[in-house]
Motif scaffolding. Structure first.
Motif, PDB file in Angstrom:
ATOM      1  N   GLU A 191       0.835  -1.237   0.065  1.00 20.90           N
ATOM      2  CA  GLU A 191      -0.132  -0.036  -0.072  1.00 20.90           C
ATOM      3  C   GLU A 191       0.747   1.318  -0.022  1.00 20.90           C
ATOM      4  O   GLU A 191       0.464   2.233  -0.452  1.00 20.90           O
ATOM      5  N   ILE A 297      -0.877  14.487   0.030  1.00 15.36           N
ATOM      6  CA  ILE A 297      -1.828  13.510   0.164  1.00 15.36           C
ATOM      7  C   ILE A 297      -3.076  13.585  -0.858  1.00 15.36           C
ATOM      8  O   ILE A 297      -3.448  12.851  -1.349  1.00 15.36           O
ATOM      9  N   TYR A 303      -0.039   8.451   2.043  1.00 17.64           N
ATOM     10  CA  TYR A 303      -1.121   7.899   2.518  1.00 17.64           C
ATOM     11  C   TYR A 303      -0.952   7.872   4.077  1.00 17.64           C
ATOM     12  O   TYR A 303       0.170   7.800   4.482  1.00 17.64           O
TER      13      TYR A 303
END
Lengths: 339, 339
Positions: A191, A297, A303
């Motif tokens: 991620e 962001i 993230y």
């Protein structure tokens, strides 16, 4: 929430080693009245952070210790519900060192106004607050990342580490994260885009793991944990390496310091730098950091993950999770609602 | 001196702890012939320096180890007596890593031409050579002295330390020197203008001594010795302190590293920097350093002291003096005369 009283956590004991819930006591007191120039903040989110372990200790540090029998220190974000201060009007969202409680009085010193249109206000305690700014300035000003370099960051899934790793990716570094557990490592790689992770809990030989992760050596080690990992990293640094010392959570609960060889030979041979950092030192550039990170962001380059639990009664429990690596993302406690 | 042979010292043993004269063996060989592009240097002065202890050790460092059975490495200055190299003509004075011997062949790599009109040529091994340049760049680029700050320098009467202290005075710092013995301390205060000295040999409590010497704390610690003095200095540093790590002579002869608490807490709390340095990293600014220091010498702002003994047979003895602090000024061995 009880609108008529102010529940708070007092520090009642200074632990020698591991802190425990018994070091804190919950207390209930009337909500205080504001005086001239003051305002009253209803806390929405409380933060717990590793540095607070240092505040529980009596002695010289970069900040005075928390006082026994008084409200435990800590950052929080909340809403102004009464004000005698023109700079801080009712309804505004503010972040400051309000302590572990539901309501706080302030005269504005050390308080920042939070713009809720930028991001959820909880981020003022995490990615757009103290931990995020620590990562931003610590990495850029002390770590000085250069395109193509290899950076290792410890506590990589933590509030500081995850931001360090992602900014290093933005700067074109090869990023290696050290974290505890497969789930955190998977998150960092899949991620957050880390190039490589080391699960220190399942990896008995950190030296081998660093060799595998950093075939061209380590140019930057952003240290959040101290301890044996730091000692081992020193065997893998390159000439001109930078080691920002941001925290040493693995050592905070030790009643006696560990004894190890001095790091100076590795620093000398490699002309490497080890430098402590504290986010306060860039307080005048706070807005720059927040704006840049908010931009990242928005662009999908940065993230963040928050681990939010509810209820002021759970603050000590949430704090203790940090030392076991049980939080996953910035640990926050929701203690109230916006009006 | 024997003009027909080349006496040299070979490294014949790698000591585990204290080096001794038995680690070296004197050898006599014919003076070599020059080939294409080479020149022959008749050595006038040899240098012995603490870093050579590291070269006696087998293992990874910033330079390869000296080879067992071959001429011991070391800097020297001499005169070119034969040349096949247009850039290095007969009669010129040159300084380079010629080794512990009377005559050396060179192709010019790593060799600097010395201008004998600037200062005695022996200074190319001291104040205007490796130790002086180490002090100059290490202090200015890593120590970053600021007017009014307090600097402590260890091995303060040594070839590096004495220059560090005097440049710090030129920059307006309060200068505290740590040295061994009353004679060296008197010299530092009365002849070099140090503000305060600590005789570590007669001072059992370095902490008390540092408190007395540095009432406003330590902003820079220029470390030439490592060991217990470094550990103690960390208890006295100010916020933003810089600790250039230049050497650790107190540790070079240890067969096992000492075990001490990590310095990282002091670095973190004080946002302090510890950084290794090596003079090679400023090789392109060598001329700048020499010119500035020569200027200061001319202006009477920078003094130097040399401890010159005669005879190639005394090189190991002179080298071993360094580890007992028995040299007073830059240790040099005169092994020949100008033609």
């Amino acid at each position: 929430m009880n609108g008529k009283s102010n529940r708070c956590w007092l520090l009642v004991n200074r632990p020698i080693s591991e802190p425990s819930e018994e070091d804190f006591a919950i207390n209930e007191a009337p909500i205080p009245d504001i005086r001239e120039n003051q305002f009253l903040v209803k806390i929405i989110y409380l933060s717990v952070d590793p540095y607070m372990r240092g505040r529980m200790r009596d002695g010289v540090s970069y900040a005075p210790p928390a006082v026994l029998g008084e409200v435990m220190v800590g950052g929080a974000v909340g809403q102004i519900i009464k004000s005698n201060n023109n700079s801080y009007s009712e309804g505004k969202i503010v972040q400051g060192n309000f302590g572990w409680q539901e309501y706080a009085l302030s005269d504005g010193i050390g308080v920042n106004i939070v713009d809720p249109s930028v991001a959820p206000i909880s981020t003022s305690l995490g990615v757009l607050g103290m931990p995020g700014l620590t990562a931003y300035f610590g990495l850029l000003e002390v770590g000085c990342p250069v395109l193509g370099e290899t950076i290792v960051v410890s506590a990589a899934a933590g509030a500081v580490g995850a931001v360090v790793g992602q900014i290093a990716k933005i700067k074109g570094c090869d990023v290696v994260g050290i974290a505890g557990g497969a789930e955190k490592c998977r998150y960092l790689e899949e991620e957050l885009g880390f190039d490589y992770t080391i699960d220190y809990k399942s990896q008995p030989d950190i030296s081998n793991a660093l060799n595998a992760a950093c075939p061209r050596g380590i140019d930057i080690y952003f240290d959040n944990v101290g301890g044996a990992i730091l000692d081992e990293v020193l065997n893998h640094i390159n000439i001109g390496a930078r080691i920002p010392i941001c925290g040493m959570i693995s050592e905070y609960n030790l009643s006696q310091p560990q004894l190890v060889p001095r790091p100076t030979r590795a620093l000398l041979v490699n002309r490497a730098k080890m430098q402590g950092l504290l986010v306060w030192d860039w307080v005048e550039r706070r807005q720059e950091g927040i704006e840049q990170m908010a931009q990242w962001i928005k662009e999908g380059k940065l993230y963040y993950k928050e681990d939010i639990i509810e209820g002021i009664e759970k603050v000590p429990e949430a704090f203790l999770k940090l030392f076991k690596g049980q939080n996953f993302g910035k640990q926050i406690i929701k203690v109230g609602d916006l009006q």
